[in-house]
Design a protein around this motif. Structure first.
Motif, short mmCIF file in Angstrom:
data_model
loop_
_atom_site.label_atom_id
_atom_site.label_comp_id
_atom_site.label_asym_id
_atom_site.label_seq_id
_atom_site.Cartn_x
_atom_site.Cartn_y
_atom_site.Cartn_z
N MET A 183 9.37 -3.97 -3.19
CA MET A 183 9.89 -3.29 -4.37
C MET A 183 11.15 -4.03 -4.82
O MET A 183 11.81 -4.69 -4.00
CB MET A 183 10.26 -1.83 -4.07
CG MET A 183 9.21 -1.04 -3.33
SD MET A 183 7.70 -0.82 -4.32
CE MET A 183 6.75 0.19 -3.17
N LYS A 184 11.50 -3.91 -6.09
CA LYS A 184 12.69 -4.59 -6.63
C LYS A 184 13.91 -4.23 -5.77
O LYS A 184 14.15 -3.05 -5.48
CB LYS A 184 12.92 -4.13 -8.07
CG LYS A 184 14.02 -4.86 -8.79
CD LYS A 184 14.10 -4.43 -10.25
CE LYS A 184 15.07 -5.34 -11.01
NZ LYS A 184 14.58 -5.66 -12.34
N GLY A 185 14.62 -5.28 -5.30
CA GLY A 185 15.82 -5.01 -4.49
C GLY A 185 15.51 -4.46 -3.11
O GLY A 185 16.41 -4.07 -2.37
N GLY A 186 14.23 -4.46 -2.73
CA GLY A 186 13.86 -3.88 -1.44
C GLY A 186 13.48 -4.95 -0.43
O GLY A 186 13.70 -6.13 -0.65
N ASN A 187 12.91 -4.51 0.68
CA ASN A 187 12.46 -5.46 1.69
C ASN A 187 10.94 -5.65 1.55
O ASN A 187 10.35 -5.24 0.56
CB ASN A 187 12.86 -4.98 3.09
CG ASN A 187 12.19 -3.64 3.42
OD1 ASN A 187 11.46 -3.09 2.62
ND2 ASN A 187 12.47 -3.14 4.61
N VAL A 188 10.34 -6.28 2.57
CA VAL A 188 8.91 -6.61 2.50
C VAL A 188 8.20 -5.89 3.64
O VAL A 188 8.67 -5.92 4.79
CB VAL A 188 8.71 -8.14 2.62
CG1 VAL A 188 7.22 -8.50 2.62
CG2 VAL A 188 9.40 -8.84 1.44
N ASN A 189 7.11 -5.21 3.34
CA ASN A 189 6.37 -4.48 4.37
C ASN A 189 4.90 -4.86 4.37
O ASN A 189 4.29 -4.99 3.30
CB ASN A 189 6.54 -2.97 4.16
CG ASN A 189 7.97 -2.54 4.48
OD1 ASN A 189 8.35 -2.43 5.64
ND2 ASN A 189 8.78 -2.36 3.44
N GLY A 190 4.37 -5.06 5.58
CA GLY A 190 2.98 -5.48 5.75
C GLY A 190 2.13 -4.37 6.34
O GLY A 190 2.57 -3.66 7.25
N PHE A 191 0.92 -4.22 5.81
CA PHE A 191 -0.01 -3.19 6.25
C PHE A 191 -1.33 -3.83 6.65
O PHE A 191 -1.71 -4.88 6.10
CB PHE A 191 -0.26 -2.18 5.11
CG PHE A 191 0.97 -1.45 4.64
CD1 PHE A 191 1.87 -2.08 3.78
CD2 PHE A 191 1.25 -0.17 5.07
CE1 PHE A 191 3.02 -1.43 3.35
CE2 PHE A 191 2.40 0.49 4.64
CZ PHE A 191 3.28 -0.13 3.78
N THR A 192 -2.01 -3.19 7.60
CA THR A 192 -3.32 -3.66 8.05
C THR A 192 -4.33 -2.54 7.82
O THR A 192 -4.05 -1.38 8.16
CB THR A 192 -3.29 -4.02 9.54
OG1 THR A 192 -2.29 -5.02 9.74
CG2 THR A 192 -4.64 -4.55 10.01
N MET A 193 -5.47 -2.87 7.23
CA MET A 193 -6.50 -1.86 6.96
C MET A 193 -7.18 -1.46 8.26
O MET A 193 -7.68 -2.31 9.00
CB MET A 193 -7.54 -2.43 5.99
CG MET A 193 -8.78 -1.60 5.89
SD MET A 193 -8.53 -0.20 4.84
CE MET A 193 -9.10 -0.92 3.33
N ASP A 194 -7.16 -0.14 8.54
CA ASP A 194 -7.95 0.40 9.65
C ASP A 194 -9.26 0.88 9.03
O ASP A 194 -9.27 1.91 8.34
CB ASP A 194 -7.20 1.56 10.32
CG ASP A 194 -8.01 2.16 11.46
OD1 ASP A 194 -7.42 2.66 12.42
OD2 ASP A 194 -9.26 2.10 11.38
N VAL A 195 -10.32 0.10 9.20
CA VAL A 195 -11.56 0.44 8.49
C VAL A 195 -12.15 1.77 8.98
O VAL A 195 -12.80 2.48 8.22
CB VAL A 195 -12.63 -0.68 8.62
CG1 VAL A 195 -12.34 -1.81 7.65
CG2 VAL A 195 -12.73 -1.19 10.02
N ALA A 196 -11.88 2.13 10.22
CA ALA A 196 -12.44 3.41 10.73
C ALA A 196 -11.83 4.58 9.96
O ALA A 196 -12.51 5.56 9.66
CB ALA A 196 -12.15 3.54 12.22
N LEU A 197 -10.55 4.44 9.63
CA LEU A 197 -9.87 5.54 8.92
C LEU A 197 -9.87 5.31 7.41
O LEU A 197 -9.59 6.22 6.64
CB LEU A 197 -8.42 5.65 9.40
CG LEU A 197 -8.18 5.98 10.88
CD1 LEU A 197 -6.70 5.93 11.19
CD2 LEU A 197 -8.75 7.35 11.21
N GLY A 198 -10.13 4.04 7.02
CA GLY A 198 -10.04 3.71 5.58
C GLY A 198 -8.61 3.80 5.09
O GLY A 198 -8.35 4.20 3.96
#
Ligand code: AHG
Ligand code: MN
Ligand code: MN
Ligand code: MN
Length: 341
Positions: A183-198
């Protein structure tokens, strides 16, 4: 006992967005709803990418796009999915896509304040080889003059530098589906898809790119067309003057999202220089260079164009305008700047 720890306090993308919204007391929830629609488009594109060769969706669509690329079937499907989810959110006024010559304007949502730039499938020339591809996006807020009944908006209202981005990020549909957002002025966050939960699960909170790393990522097949200072810079990495030590390692996947994701995690330098064959470079400013530049700057890295100007300050002249780009670890981009003085 199984070595898999049963984690119970899971941060999904949905929860992350709720917590983000809570930080902005003036928030109406529109941005959050936009992001939920984005999330759906990533899940849906990931599904079709993974089924492509089973559902006869690989190969060419038989058309080409305005930037001259031959469109793959999945370029077109990804584009249609993305536009439908943005339209369906009711929170987006306009979409600019690599696969659409003109901006897509949703006149049925005259009060929507957001515009989204997107590259529905980045790296699509790699698709039939099963190599990782992804989606790149940037979210802008339209000026008040474009919002409200009877107000006009055109593609030229999106000719803004990356500093105007409210949010940006990309997915990489690889061994697992990864999502990186900032987000503007924010940090960076990474996500991984859990296909079982969608669900996209927060797996890489507060990503920071290593300050330096001896890895360079460029298509050396263009060397013949490079400017002299570009040639000199890459030579200095490959044939280091003895006191500076070992040569850099070369890594080039050919999908920007995959080369960028590796660079974000491991460090190094990614480049698509402008050259004599492509004087303005190949990568497009609005939906490749600017969103990636925002991610890398917010992760502590840098991004510059061929003239060593800050990428986020580059002003696109039209919605498919291109730029040379050097992107990566803070110190590695500093080396590029030194070499281009
Ligand atoms: P796209 O598939 O969205 O058109 O983007 C392709 C881009 C980018 O993914 C990658 O970095 C670059 O093209 C690779 O270009 P070369 O094949 O010329 O190296
Ligand atoms: Mn393309
Ligand atoms: Mn692309
Ligand atoms: Mn693309």
């Amino acid at each position: 006992s199984s070595n898999e720890q049963v984690k119970t306090d899971i941060v999904t993308l949905t929860r992350f967005l709720t917590e983000e919204q809570a930080k902005h007391k003036e928030a109406t929830g529109d941005f959050t709803l936009l992001f939920h629609a984005l999330q759906f488009s990533f899940k849906s594109i990931a599904y079709w990418i993974r089924r492509a060769s089973l559902a006869n969706l690989s190969g060419l669509a038989g058309s080409s796009n305005t930037t001259g690329d031959d469109q793959k079937k999945l370029d077109v499907i990804g584009n249609d999915i993305f536009i439908a989810s943005m339209r369906g959110s009711g929170r987006v006024r306009m979409v600019v896509s690599e696969e659409e010559e003109e901006a897509i304007i949703f006149d049925e949502h005259p009060n929507a304040r957001y515009a989204v730039a997107c590259d529905p499938i980045d790296g699509s020339s790699n698709l039939d080889a099963g190599v990782s591809v992804g989606t790149i996006f940037g979210i802008f807020k339209l000026p008040d003059r474009c919002v409200g009944p009877g107000k006009k908006v055109t593609k030229n209202d999106l000719l803004m530098p990356g500093t105007e981005l409210l949010a940006a990020g990309f997915t990489m549909y690889g061994a697992s589906a990864q999502l990186v957002i900032t987000m503007k002025g924010g940090n960076v966050n990474g996500f991984t898809m859990d296909v079982a939960l969608g669900e996209f699960i927060l797996t890489h909170p507060d990503m920071k790119i290593p300050k330096k790393r001896a890895i360079y990522s460029v298509n050396e097949g263009n060397s013949l067309y490079w400017e002299d200072n570009t040639k000199k810079y890459f030579e200095s990495l490959k044939y280091p003057a003895e006191e500076s030590g070992k040569p850099y390692s070369g890594r080039y996947i050919g999908s920007m999202v995959a080369d960028a994701y590796r660079t974000l995690l491991y460090g190094g330098i990614f480049a698509y220089p402008a050259d004599k064959k492509s004087p303005k470079g190949k990568l497009r400013i609005l939906y490749e260079c600017a969103p990636m530049a925002m991610v890398f700057e917010n992760a502590g890295g840098q991004a510059v164009d061929g003239k060593m100007a800050r990428m986020l300050e580059v002003q696109p002249e039209h919605i498919h305008d291109r730029s040379g780009i050097f992107l990566g670890s803070y110190d590695e981009v500093q080396k590029v700047i030194e070499a281009h003085k």
